[in-house]
Design an enzyme around this catalytic site. Structure first.
Site, short mmCIF file in Angstrom:
data_model
loop_
_atom_site.label_atom_id
_atom_site.label_comp_id
_atom_site.label_asym_id
_atom_site.label_seq_id
_atom_site.Cartn_x
_atom_site.Cartn_y
_atom_site.Cartn_z
N GLU A 1 -1.55 -9.55 3.25
CA GLU A 1 -1.34 -10.05 4.58
C GLU A 1 -2.71 -10.47 5.49
O GLU A 1 -2.54 -11.44 6.32
CB GLU A 1 -0.63 -9.11 5.69
CG GLU A 1 -1.17 -7.80 6.04
CD GLU A 1 -1.14 -6.77 5.03
OE1 GLU A 1 -0.88 -6.80 3.91
OE2 GLU A 1 -1.33 -5.55 5.61
N HIS B 1 -3.67 -5.30 0.36
CA HIS B 1 -3.14 -5.85 1.81
C HIS B 1 -3.17 -7.45 1.69
O HIS B 1 -4.11 -7.83 2.12
CB HIS B 1 -3.80 -5.42 3.04
CG HIS B 1 -3.56 -3.96 3.19
ND1 HIS B 1 -2.57 -3.44 4.08
CD2 HIS B 1 -4.15 -2.89 2.59
CE1 HIS B 1 -2.68 -2.14 3.85
NE2 HIS B 1 -3.63 -1.69 2.99
N CYS C 1 0.73 -1.44 -0.16
CA CYS C 1 -0.03 0.12 0.04
C CYS C 1 1.02 1.31 0.03
O CYS C 1 1.41 1.54 -0.96
CB CYS C 1 -0.86 0.02 1.17
SG CYS C 1 -2.39 0.62 0.88
N1 GLN Z 1 -2.13 6.49 3.10
C1 GLN Z 1 -2.37 5.76 1.63
C2 GLN Z 1 -3.60 5.82 1.07
O1 GLN Z 1 -4.59 6.22 1.52
C3 GLN Z 1 -1.93 4.43 1.96
C4 GLN Z 1 -2.96 3.73 2.69
C5 GLN Z 1 -2.27 2.26 3.37
O2 GLN Z 1 -1.03 2.09 3.13
N2 GLN Z 1 -3.29 1.40 3.85
O3 GLN Z 1 -3.63 5.50 -0.19
#
Ligand code: GLN
Length: 547
Positions: A521, A519, A380
């Protein structure tokens, strides 16, 4: 209709109620039953999406896009049952529903009260999907006696009362403190906690007692007598080297048998524990070790990256190595040299995160991994930082940055390589967002499909070109810079089905450099490690052999 096990806690918090619930779920499955686990949290936030990971640990996201408590992660990791939006609720959500109904006029003429209006709403929640499984395990957050928790305790009392006898049981987790001075385990706090529970109409059927020392038979009998449970329903929960020992340990102590006895299920089906024996063997008998750095912001509280730590452990189990995770604060080398902090690691992971703090450090970590050819997994925000790094240093965009940071830091000049996502396609409709939207529940959340490029490294790792992964983000890598980045070897190897949103990047001529906007994970299990984590740890293992 399902049989219900209500799991409550007493004496102190953080006793591992979530883990005990998850392990019980796994044991019931091992005996051939279907299960679903649920969490009821007494806090007033509508969901944990807006809580700091420092305070509450990670936010676990479900396929259907709910932002939930991290205990739902344990439930999934132990049972493989994908959690849903309807498996997590808080007082905030219950109260906001009741108030919404009041405004709509649903209760016209009535005075709205905790009993029955709030408790009815909780009971309605408990009943959702009850026909689908054999057992519903419902954990109440917090400890008995908390003011916020009372409506939940009252609701589960009523719920059991409404149902035919023998269809609901109560399991209570407590602590037996060890007094070194007198060399004794003390049962009094547990007695008080059960007394508290009984004063609100709940008599536990099973007591699970956390203890650092062996609980002598005499103490078990005393607990049984004073707390009004059967002696073989006093279950010891000792400290374990790994959480993945919990199913076998609880089975040895007789937890699943006690639960089946409490429901009068006889003869009890014999358990098949091979899955957990294999997990146990892999976790306790690794054949080597790899060191992986997680370069993040919330490094003081390990629970902030719970699922990542677990997924790495699963990847280690698949490769028969122990993964030694070291938490590196990205701010440490914001200004200095990244090498001093990152030298010697076999792989680097930059996890998700929010806000600008620490991001220059993460960008340096990505640069270090790319140029030194150390395996890198960016999740992310970790993918976004890898793209910004490559844009700055490879694609001739020295002012590359993210719109997420500009809002916080004022008007500095930058090239928005990562921008605020205004719309995207979900199923057959378009979702629209504005910068001034509410913060709660408005990210791109939950499972979305991605298409992987034929012949890419990720397609090879996944063994397929269509995947579905969970998301939680507001910002997105801008395709404007795709050609410039691809020309320099950073390939956009995974895209949303409409081809508009980059989902995965990978660097060519690098042993292992992958960034994912989702994600992974969240979907890894000890008995079914996620392919990306499995291969990432394999790459780290290769590096460890070279040094
Ligand atoms: N802050 C970033 C976004 O909103 C990444 C979000 C995250 O890592 N879950 O896109």
């Amino acid at each position: 209709m399902a049989r219900y096990v209500f799991i409550t806690g007493g004496v102190v918090s953080s006793l591992g109620k979530g883990l005990a619930s998850a392990a019980l779920g796994a044991l019931l499955q091992a005996r051939g039953f279907s299960v679903r686990l649920r969490k009821l949290d007494p806090y007033l936030n509508v969901d944990p999406g807006t809580m700091s990971p420092f305070e509450h640990g990670e936010v676990f996201v479900t396929d259907d896009g709910a932002e939930t408590d991290l205990d739902l992660g344990h439930y999934e990791r132990f049972t493989g049952v994908a959690a849903r939006n309807t498996d997590s609720v808080s007082s905030g959500r219950i109260y906001s529903r009741v108030l919404e109904k009041e405004r709509r006029g649903d209760y016209l003429g009535k005075t709205i009260q905790v009993i029955p209006h709030v408790t009815n709403e909780i009971k309605d929640f408990l009943r959702i999907g009850a026909d689908e499984v054999d057992f519903m395990l419902c954990e109440i957050g917090g400890t008995v006696g908390d003011i916020e928790g009372l409506p939940f305790f009252e609701a589960i009392r009523q719920f059991a009362q409404d149902r035919p006898r023998g269809e609901c049981i109560f399991m209570h987790l407590t602590l037996l403190p060890w007094l070194a001075a007198s060399g004794e385990l003390k049962t009094k706090p547990t007695q008080h906690s059960v007394k508290e529970l009984r004063s609100i109409g709940i008599a536990p059927d099973i007591l699970v007692c956390r203890s650092e020392k062996l609980i002598p038979q005499k103490e078990r009998e005393k607990l049984a007598l004073f707390c009004n449970v059967r002696p073989d329903s006093v279950i010891a929960a000792y400290d374990l080297k790994s959480i993945y020992e919990a199913p076998l340990a609880y089975h040895r102590e007789g937890l699943d048998q006690a639960v089946l006895d409490a429901f009068n299920i006889s003869p009890a089906p014999r358990p098949n524990l091979t899955r957990w024996e294999d997990v146990h063997d892999r976790i306790l008998n690794p054949e080597g070790e790899v060191r992986i750095a997680i370069v993040g912001k919330y490094t003081q509280l390990e629970d902030a990256y719970k699922s990542i730590a677990e997924a790495l452990t699963h990847g280690g189990m698949a490769n028969r190595v122990k993964v030694r995770i070291e938490w590196v604060d990205a701010e440490l080398f914001e200004r200095g040299d990244a090498a001093a902090s990152l030298e010697g690691f076999h792989a680097i992971l930059v996890p998700g995160g929010f806000g600008e703090r620490g991001t220059e450090g993460k960008i340096k970590a990505a640069e270090y991994a790319r140029t030194r050819k150390i395996p890198y997994l960016g999740i992310c925000l970790g993918m976004q930082m890898a793209v910004i790094e490559a844009a700055r240093h490879l694609a001739g965009l020295p002012e590359a940055g993210s719109e997420e940071f500009d809002h916080e830091a004022g008007k500095k000049r930058f090239t928005p390589v990562v921008y605020h996502l205004k719309e995207w396609v979900q199923g057959n409709h378009t979702v629209a967002r504005r910068l001034d939207d509410n913060k709660g529940g408005t990210m791109r959340l939950g499972a979305y499909t991605a298409h992987l490029a034929e012949g890419s490294k990720v397609a090879q790792i996944y063994g397929t070109t269509v995947i579905e992964e969970r998301h939680r983000h507001r910002y997105e890598v801008d395709l404007t810079y795709r050609a410039a980045l691809e020309a320099k070897g950073m390939k956009f190897s995974g895209m949303s089905p409409d081809g508009r949103l980059p989902e995965i990047i990978e660097v060519e001529d690098h042993p292992w450099f992958i960034g994912v906007q989702f994600h992974p994970e969240l979907k890894s299990k000890p008995f079914d490690p996620h392919p990306l984590f499995k291969d990432f740890v394999r790459a780290a293992k290769e590096v460890s052999r070279l040094v």
